[in-house]
Design a protein around this motif. Sequence first.
Motif, PDB file in Angstrom:
ATOM      1  N   GLN A  21     -26.787  29.196  57.123  1.00  0.00           N
ATOM      2  CA  GLN A  21     -26.741  28.323  58.294  1.00  0.00           C
ATOM      3  C   GLN A  21     -25.887  27.090  58.013  1.00  0.00           C
ATOM      4  OE1 GLN A  21     -30.909  27.562  58.844  1.00  0.00           O
ATOM      5  NE2 GLN A  21     -31.257  29.412  60.075  1.00  0.00           N
ATOM      6  N   PHE A  22     -25.976  26.598  56.778  1.00  0.00           N
ATOM      7  CA  PHE A  22     -25.225  25.411  56.386  1.00  0.00           C
ATOM      8  C   PHE A  22     -23.718  25.669  56.457  1.00  0.00           C
ATOM      9  CE2 PHE A  22     -23.078  23.065  52.937  1.00  0.00           C
ATOM     10  CZ  PHE A  22     -23.364  21.763  53.305  1.00  0.00           C
ATOM     11  N   ILE A  23     -23.279  26.810  55.965  1.00  0.00           N
ATOM     12  CA  ILE A  23     -21.849  27.142  55.993  1.00  0.00           C
ATOM     13  C   ILE A  23     -21.344  27.236  57.430  1.00  0.00           C
ATOM     14  CG2 ILE A  23     -20.248  29.067  55.629  1.00  0.00           C
ATOM     15  CD1 ILE A  23     -21.198  29.413  52.898  1.00  0.00           C
ATOM     16  N   ASN A  24     -22.190  27.741  58.318  1.00  0.00           N
ATOM     17  CA  ASN A  24     -21.786  27.911  59.723  1.00  0.00           C
ATOM     18  C   ASN A  24     -22.134  26.706  60.588  1.00  0.00           C
ATOM     19  OD1 ASN A  24     -20.560  30.543  59.864  1.00  0.00           O
ATOM     20  ND2 ASN A  24     -22.585  31.405  59.429  1.00  0.00           N
ATOM     21  N   ARG A  25     -22.451  25.564  59.948  1.00  0.00           N
ATOM     22  CA  ARG A  25     -22.965  24.416  60.701  1.00  0.00           C
ATOM     23  C   ARG A  25     -21.958  23.842  61.700  1.00  0.00           C
ATOM     24  NH1 ARG A  25     -21.198  23.044  55.900  1.00  0.00           N
ATOM     25  NH2 ARG A  25     -20.156  21.062  55.458  1.00  0.00           N
ATOM     26  N   GLN A  26     -20.648  23.947  61.383  1.00  0.00           N
ATOM     27  CA  GLN A  26     -19.650  23.374  62.281  1.00  0.00           C
ATOM     28  C   GLN A  26     -19.199  24.380  63.344  1.00  0.00           C
ATOM     29  OE1 GLN A  26     -16.857  22.088  59.289  1.00  0.00           O
ATOM     30  NE2 GLN A  26     -17.658  19.987  59.337  1.00  0.00           N
ATOM     31  N   LYS A  27     -18.868  25.573  62.870  1.00  0.00           N
ATOM     32  CA  LYS A  27     -18.452  26.610  63.817  1.00  0.00           C
ATOM     33  C   LYS A  27     -18.628  27.967  63.163  1.00  0.00           C
ATOM     34  CE  LYS A  27     -14.610  28.096  66.744  1.00  0.00           C
ATOM     35  NZ  LYS A  27     -13.194  27.855  67.116  1.00  0.00           N
ATOM     36  N   ALA A  28     -19.446  28.779  63.766  1.00  0.00           N
ATOM     37  CA  ALA A  28     -19.687  30.114  63.212  1.00  0.00           C
ATOM     38  C   ALA A  28     -18.447  30.976  63.379  1.00  0.00           C
ATOM     39  CB  ALA A  28     -20.884  30.757  63.908  1.00  0.00           C
ATOM     40  N   LYS A  29     -18.098  31.677  62.343  1.00  0.00           N
ATOM     41  CA  LYS A  29     -16.941  32.570  62.370  1.00  0.00           C
ATOM     42  C   LYS A  29     -17.351  33.969  61.931  1.00  0.00           C
ATOM     43  CE  LYS A  29     -13.731  28.872  61.007  1.00  0.00           C
ATOM     44  NZ  LYS A  29     -12.754  28.447  59.977  1.00  0.00           N
ATOM     45  N   LYS A  30     -16.674  34.947  62.486  1.00  0.00           N
ATOM     46  CA  LYS A  30     -16.919  36.315  62.055  1.00  0.00           C
ATOM     47  C   LYS A  30     -16.090  36.605  60.805  1.00  0.00           C
ATOM     48  CE  LYS A  30     -18.029  38.234  66.589  1.00  0.00           C
ATOM     49  NZ  LYS A  30     -17.688  39.260  67.615  1.00  0.00           N
ATOM     50  N   ASN A  31     -16.597  37.516  59.991  1.00  0.00           N
ATOM     51  CA  ASN A  31     -15.877  37.979  58.802  1.00  0.00           C
ATOM     52  C   ASN A  31     -15.504  36.832  57.862  1.00  0.00           C
ATOM     53  OD1 ASN A  31     -15.889  40.649  59.872  1.00  0.00           O
ATOM     54  ND2 ASN A  31     -14.108  40.110  61.141  1.00  0.00           N
ATOM     55  N   ARG A  32     -16.445  35.960  57.598  1.00  0.00           N
ATOM     56  CA  ARG A  32     -16.200  34.863  56.667  1.00  0.00           C
ATOM     57  C   ARG A  32     -16.210  35.412  55.246  1.00  0.00           C
ATOM     58  NH1 ARG A  32     -17.940  28.963  58.201  1.00  0.00           N
ATOM     59  NH2 ARG A  32     -16.970  28.770  56.155  1.00  0.00           N
ATOM     60  N   LYS A  33     -15.117  35.237  54.547  1.00  0.00           N
ATOM     61  CA  LYS A  33     -15.013  35.757  53.190  1.00  0.00           C
ATOM     62  C   LYS A  33     -15.904  34.989  52.219  1.00  0.00           C
ATOM     63  CE  LYS A  33     -12.132  39.142  53.734  1.00  0.00           C
ATOM     64  NZ  LYS A  33     -12.588  40.523  53.520  1.00  0.00           N
ATOM     65  N   ASP A  34     -16.111  33.688  52.476  1.00  0.00           N
ATOM     66  CA  ASP A  34     -16.970  32.921  51.573  1.00  0.00           C
ATOM     67  C   ASP A  34     -18.414  33.416  51.642  1.00  0.00           C
ATOM     68  OD1 ASP A  34     -17.318  31.937  54.134  1.00  0.00           O
ATOM     69  OD2 ASP A  34     -16.707  29.892  53.650  1.00  0.00           O
ATOM     70  N   LEU A  35     -18.876  33.733  52.864  1.00  0.00           N
ATOM     71  CA  LEU A  35     -20.226  34.287  53.005  1.00  0.00           C
ATOM     72  C   LEU A  35     -20.313  35.707  52.451  1.00  0.00           C
ATOM     73  CD1 LEU A  35     -21.696  33.143  56.443  1.00  0.00           C
ATOM     74  CD2 LEU A  35     -22.553  32.671  54.143  1.00  0.00           C
ATOM     75  N   GLU A  36     -19.238  36.453  52.615  1.00  0.00           N
ATOM     76  CA  GLU A  36     -19.202  37.804  52.072  1.00  0.00           C
ATOM     77  C   GLU A  36     -19.294  37.780  50.546  1.00  0.00           C
ATOM     78  OE1 GLU A  36     -16.326  41.779  52.334  1.00  0.00           O
ATOM     79  OE2 GLU A  36     -16.006  40.097  53.724  1.00  0.00           O
ATOM     80  N   LEU A  37     -18.559  36.846  49.934  1.00  0.00           N
ATOM     81  CA  LEU A  37     -18.635  36.678  48.480  1.00  0.00           C
ATOM     82  C   LEU A  37     -20.029  36.229  48.070  1.00  0.00           C
ATOM     83  CD1 LEU A  37     -17.469  36.505  45.633  1.00  0.00           C
ATOM     84  CD2 LEU A  37     -16.589  34.216  46.215  1.00  0.00           C
ATOM     85  N   PHE A  38     -20.608  35.319  48.843  1.00  0.00           N
ATOM     86  CA  PHE A  38     -21.967  34.840  48.569  1.00  0.00           C
ATOM     87  C   PHE A  38     -22.950  36.004  48.528  1.00  0.00           C
ATOM     88  CE2 PHE A  38     -26.084  33.437  50.349  1.00  0.00           C
ATOM     89  CZ  PHE A  38     -26.479  32.554  49.343  1.00  0.00           C
ATOM     90  N   ASP A  39     -22.876  36.893  49.513  1.00  0.00           N
ATOM     91  CA  ASP A  39     -23.795  38.033  49.571  1.00  0.00           C
ATOM     92  C   ASP A  39     -23.566  39.013  48.421  1.00  0.00           C
ATOM     93  OD1 ASP A  39     -25.280  37.263  51.797  1.00  0.00           O
ATOM     94  OD2 ASP A  39     -23.775  38.046  53.179  1.00  0.00           O
ATOM     95  N   ILE A  40     -22.313  39.193  48.042  1.00  0.00           N
ATOM     96  CA  ILE A  40     -22.018  40.080  46.900  1.00  0.00           C
ATOM     97  C   ILE A  40     -22.650  39.525  45.630  1.00  0.00           C
ATOM     98  CG2 ILE A  40     -20.179  40.887  45.366  1.00  0.00           C
ATOM     99  CD1 ILE A  40     -18.383  41.110  47.867  1.00  0.00           C
ATOM    100  N   LEU A  41     -22.487  38.234  45.407  1.00  0.00           N
ATOM    101  CA  LEU A  41     -23.037  37.601  44.197  1.00  0.00           C
ATOM    102  C   LEU A  41     -24.557  37.541  44.235  1.00  0.00           C
ATOM    103  CD1 LEU A  41     -20.517  34.634  43.782  1.00  0.00           C
ATOM    104  CD2 LEU A  41     -20.535  36.817  42.559  1.00  0.00           C
TER     105      LEU A  41
END
Length: 364
Positions: A21-41
């Motif tokens: 939620q914090f990463i998307n606090r300003q504007k939610a985006k689809k296919n965010r690579k930073d969140l994708e990396l977060f989930d992988i880790l």
Amino acid sequence: MDNLQEIVQLLDKNEAREFRQFINRQKAKKNRKDLELFDILLKNKPLKSDLIVEKLYKKAQAKEKQAYHALRKRLLDHLREFIVIKQIDNDTSVDSKLMGQISLVRYLFDKNNSRLAWKFLRKAENLAIETEQYLLLNGIYSLQLSYSDLDNADDLDLIINKFKKNKEKVDTEEYSLLLLARIKKRIKAQKLEGENQNLNKVINQLIGKSEIDQNILQNPKLFNTVLMVLRSAFLGRNSMPVISEFGINNYTVIKEEGKFHKHNQHIKLNILYIICHALYRDIDFEKCEFYLQEFEDNILNLGKSHKNKFYPKYIMLKSNVSFFTNNLDEAIKDLESILVDEEITLSKRIQFNIGHQSKIHKSS
């Protein structure tokens, strides 16, 4: 496991959700690579960087590897910012409040608003003096010296005089930190060597008779630290009578000298808890009940955050004392009442511990 993944996997489920939620606090985006990396880790065992790059970009060429390293840096920056904000939100201590004020002061100076900056700088100074935060006060005086040439500043000679007087207190506090470090080192060495040294001997060896050493025992924050270190080290060594006596004697002196105030009540409560627990472990239930009453009286005067932390500890100790003094109904009633108390917020771990303790009492 690399450093970034180690940090990511320290987050629990709620923190991971809050971070998304914090990463998307300003504007939610689809296919965010930073969140994708977060989930992988977060979800995977340690993977080689090439495999992670392929998961993210479907290929692992030089261009993708470069993008991956930039992505790691961005994710680490997000994590650092999230953790800092969360720590500030969760930390209700004076230290946190002071550091927040100091950050505000720096911001105001950067914006060339010296009037407001000096107003909040004086407030931070007064709070640091009131709460005996001499190390932070040293930083506050350093800021005052740095901006003493601006309008609205205090008199330079006054600042220098206060700075010099505070340095004496800083020296005492720094000496105390060195002493505490020596205590921890001695205790760790004893554990490693399997030495079962008498607690009184340890105290006498490490805490001398000089005025500066005795001042450490009469400073609530420093004494609390000493008491926690000693309790942790000697919990299973039949030293509870010595810990309770050591705690009560110094707690009484600190209390009589009026060194407990509204800003260190959480320290007072922690000292009382250690005393009560030591008396309980020593089966001195009569004296334990006396200090449990003082423990409860002080808890009820505090705000919700401290009450959430200490009231469950009080109830569990009180219930155990009631159980061992043949007041089984009261022991069970206390445990069950806190589970439905809407004014207390219990963590899942505390709920489990209280429920487990209640079952043991009922089966007895």
